[in-house]
Write an enzyme that holds these catalytic residues in place. Structure first.
Site, PDB file in Angstrom:
ATOM      1  N   PHE A  56     -11.128  -5.325  -5.797  1.00  0.00           N
ATOM      2  CA  PHE A  56     -11.150  -6.137  -4.569  1.00  0.00           C
ATOM      3  C   PHE A  56     -10.650  -5.263  -3.409  1.00  0.00           C
ATOM      4  CE2 PHE A  56     -10.136  -8.983  -8.157  1.00  0.00           C
ATOM      5  CZ  PHE A  56     -11.230  -9.835  -8.129  1.00  0.00           C
ATOM      6  N   ARG A  74       0.851  -1.203   0.000  1.00  0.00           N
ATOM      7  CA  ARG A  74       0.000   0.000   0.000  1.00  0.00           C
ATOM      8  C   ARG A  74       0.880   1.245   0.000  1.00  0.00           C
ATOM      9  NH1 ARG A  74      -3.762  -3.413   3.257  1.00  0.00           N
ATOM     10  NH2 ARG A  74      -2.542  -2.977   5.116  1.00  0.00           N
ATOM     11  N   ASP A 108      -6.184  -7.155  -6.084  1.00  0.00           N
ATOM     12  CA  ASP A 108      -5.829  -7.923  -4.880  1.00  0.00           C
ATOM     13  C   ASP A 108      -6.966  -8.882  -4.542  1.00  0.00           C
ATOM     14  OD1 ASP A 108      -4.510  -8.791  -2.614  1.00  0.00           O
ATOM     15  OD2 ASP A 108      -5.207  -7.126  -1.373  1.00  0.00           O
ATOM     16  N   ASP A 123     -15.692  -3.582  -4.960  1.00  0.00           N
ATOM     17  CA  ASP A 123     -15.765  -4.782  -4.125  1.00  0.00           C
ATOM     18  C   ASP A 123     -17.201  -5.289  -4.203  1.00  0.00           C
ATOM     19  OD1 ASP A 123     -13.712  -5.946  -1.750  1.00  0.00           O
ATOM     20  OD2 ASP A 123     -15.804  -6.560  -1.546  1.00  0.00           O
ATOM     21  N   SER A 124     -17.351  -6.614  -4.046  1.00  0.00           N
ATOM     22  CA  SER A 124     -18.700  -7.177  -4.110  1.00  0.00           C
ATOM     23  C   SER A 124     -19.412  -7.103  -2.761  1.00  0.00           C
ATOM     24  CB  SER A 124     -18.638  -8.626  -4.595  1.00  0.00           C
ATOM     25  OG  SER A 124     -17.789  -9.372  -3.757  1.00  0.00           O
ATOM     26  N   ALA A 138     -16.295  -8.155  -9.571  1.00  0.00           N
ATOM     27  CA  ALA A 138     -15.161  -7.569 -10.295  1.00  0.00           C
ATOM     28  C   ALA A 138     -15.062  -8.101 -11.731  1.00  0.00           C
ATOM     29  CB  ALA A 138     -13.864  -7.862  -9.550  1.00  0.00           C
ATOM     30  N   CYS A 150      -2.771 -14.305  -3.369  1.00  0.00           N
ATOM     31  CA  CYS A 150      -2.473 -14.787  -2.013  1.00  0.00           C
ATOM     32  C   CYS A 150      -2.799 -16.270  -1.897  1.00  0.00           C
ATOM     33  CB  CYS A 150      -3.226 -13.964  -0.971  1.00  0.00           C
ATOM     34  SG  CYS A 150      -5.007 -14.042  -1.142  1.00  0.00           S
TER      35      CYS A 150
END
Ligand code: SAH
Length: 393
Positions: free
Chosen positions: A226, A210, A298, A248-249, A278, A338
Site C-alpha cells: 500500500f 517513515r 499501511d 499499490d493497486s 495487495a 488508520c
C-alpha cells in the site's frame, strides 16, 4: 443568541469537555439557528455549558467551540486558535520540515477544520457546517501565519454529505497550485498533488514512522505494501535498503512514487514497483518463495466506522497473515491501521491472530501512532485513528 437546551442528565459529556453533541441529547432548539450558526448550549436547568456550531442535518447536531461563557465566537477567535495550533507545531516538528499539519480539527479546538502546509501552500479541508461558516477566517488566518502564498481548498470528504454540504475544491486565496508541489521529508523529495491526491495530497501522519523505517532499513530487503506515492519505500531506500519492492493497486500513485524516487536522486535499480491488488500479490510472492527482512503494511481505512469492523478485521488479518509469512526469521513487520472503528487493543488482537495462523512467534518491539502534528485531545479519544505495531518474528 439562539440556543439549544439539553435533556436532563445529558450535560455529562459536555462537562467532560467532549466536543460533540448528538441529536439524541438535545431537548429543544430555540430560535431556528441556521447551519453552522453559533448557539449557546444550556443544560436542562438553563445553565450555560458551551458555545457550539449548529449542524441541523447531522447526527452530530452541534460541535463545541468553547466551554468559556466569556468567549466571543468570531473570526478572531478562529484566528487565535489557528495561531495557537501553529505555535505548537513550530516546537514539535523536525527541523526543515516542509509539509505538516497546522490544524488537526477537534484536537486543536477547531472541530471540522484541517489545514495542512506544503511549502508555501496551505490546504484547507472543512468537514462540518460550523467550519464552513468560518471558511474565510481560516483562509486569512492561514496566510497571516506567514510564508503562505496560496490557500487551496480540498473540502471533498464524504462526511460533508452528512452535514448537508456539497463538495468544494479550488483556490481560496492566490492562484491554482501546480500539479506537483515539491516538499522535502528527511532525505527524500515528494511531489505532492494537492488537487487530486489522497487526503490533502500526502500522508503527513506517517512522517515519524517513515523516519523509523529509514533507520531500520540499512542492508535490508524491504517490502512496502500500500505504497501510495512511495513514502515508506523512499524512506527505506534512503536509509540504505538493499532492495525495495513496493505494491499499490493505483497506477497513478506508483507513477508519482517513481517521479519522487527520481526527484530524490535515489537509485532506481534498487526498487521494483508492482501494480497489483495487495491481497493477491502477497499470496503470490509467498508462493514463489520470496522473503523479506522488513515489511510495511499501511492499508487504507478498512473500517471508517464501527459498523464496518467485522469485515475490516478480516481484511487486516489477511494482509498481516501473509506479510508475517513473507518475513525471514528475525524480520520486522511495521503494520498500521488508520481505521477509527478499530482501536489499538482490537488491532493488536487481530495481528496476534494473524501470527498464530501464520505459525510464527511475534514480539511487539514498538507501538506507533501519528506524528506530533496530529495530536489527540484527551477529551476526544475519537481523535486516535492511526495505530501501528512493530512486530519482530
Ligand atoms: N503508505 C503510504 C500511504 C498509503 S495509503 C504513505 O506513507 O504515503 C493507502 C494506499 O493503498 C493507496 O495508495 C491505495 O491506492 C492503496 N490500495 C488500496 N486498496 C489496495 C489494494 N487492495 N491493493 C493494493 N493497494 C491498495
Amino acid at each position: 443568541m439562539k440556543s439549544i437546551v439539553l435533556k436532563a442528565g445529558r450535560e455529562k459529556s459536555v462537562l467532560r469537555r467532549h466536543p460533540w453533541l448528538f441529536s439524541g441529547a438535545i431537548e429543544r432548539v430555540l430560535g431556528e439557528p441556521a447551519g453552522g450558526e453559533t448557539v449557546r448550549v444550556a443544560s436542562a436547568r438553563g445553565e450555560f455549558l458551551a458555545y457550539a456550531a449548529y449542524s441541523p442535518q447531522s447526527q452530530i447536531r452541534a460541535r463545541i467551540w468553547s466551554f468559556d461563557a466569556a468567549a466571543t465566537i468570531d473570526a478572531s477567535f478562529m484566528a487565535a486558535a489557528l495561531r495557537k495550533a501553529a505555535a505548537v507545531r513550530a516546537r514539535m516538528l523536525p527541523p526543515a520540515t516542509e509539509a505538516w499539519r497546522v490544524v488537526h480539527g477537534e484536537s486543536d479546538g477547531l472541530p471540522g477544520v484541517v489545514i495542512d502546509r506544503y511549502a508555501d501552500t496551505a490546504v484547507m479541508q472543512l468537514s462540518s457546517a460550523g467550519a464552513e461558516r468560518w471558511r474565510e477566517a481560516y483562509a486569512q488566518a492561514a496566510v497571516a501565519l506567514g510564508n503562505v502564498r496560496r490557500v487551496y481548498e480540498r473540502s471533498d470528504l464524504e462526511v460533508r454529505r452528512l452535514e448537508g454540504l456539497a463538495a468544494r475544491v479550488g483556490p481560496v486565496i492566490g492562484d491554482e497550485p501546480a500539479d506537483a508541489i515539491s516538499v522535502r521529508e528527511a532525505a527524500a523529495h515528494f511531489l505532492v498533488d494537492v488537487r487530486h491526491g489522497q487526503k490533502t495530497g500526502f500522508f503527513l501522519d506517517q512522517r515519524d514512522n517513515r523516519a523509523k523505517v529509514c533507520r531500520a532499513a540499512r542492508d535490508r530487503e524491504v517490502l512496502d505494501v500500500f505504497s501510495y506515492t512511495g513514502g515508506f519505500a523512499l524512506a527505506a531506500l534512503s536509509g540504505g535498503a538493499s532492495h525495495v519492492t513496493a505494491i499499490d493497486s493505483a497506477a497513478d500513485a506508483l507513477a508519482a512514487a517513481h517521479a519522487n524516487l527520481i526527484a530524490s536522486g535515489l537509485d532506481a535499480s534498487r526498487i521494483t514497483w508492482i501494480e497489483a491488488d495487495a491481497f493477491g500479490e502477497l499470496r503470490r510472492l509467498c508462493d514463489r518463495g520470496q522473503r523479506f527482512d522488513l515489511i510495511v503494511l499501511d492499508p487504507p481505512k478498512f473500517a471508517p466506522t464501527e459498523k464496518h469492523v467485522a469485515r475490516a478485521a478480516r481484511a487486516y488479518k489477511d494482509v498481516n497473515l501473509w506479510a508475517l509469512r513473507l518475513l525471514r526469521p528475525g524480520g520486522m513487520l511495521y503494520t498500521f491501521s488508520c481505521s477509527g472503528g478499530v482501536d489499538a487493543a482490537l488491532f493488536q488482537s487481530i495481528v496476534a491472530g494473524a501470527a498464530l495462523d501464520a505459525g510464527v512467534n511475534g514480539r511487539i518491539i514498538e507501538r506507533l501512532g501519528a506524528a506530533a502534528d496530529h495530536p489527540i485531545a484527551l477529551n476526544f479519544p475519537e481523535g486516535e485513528y492511526l495505530k501501528g505495531l512493530v512486530v519482530q518474528v
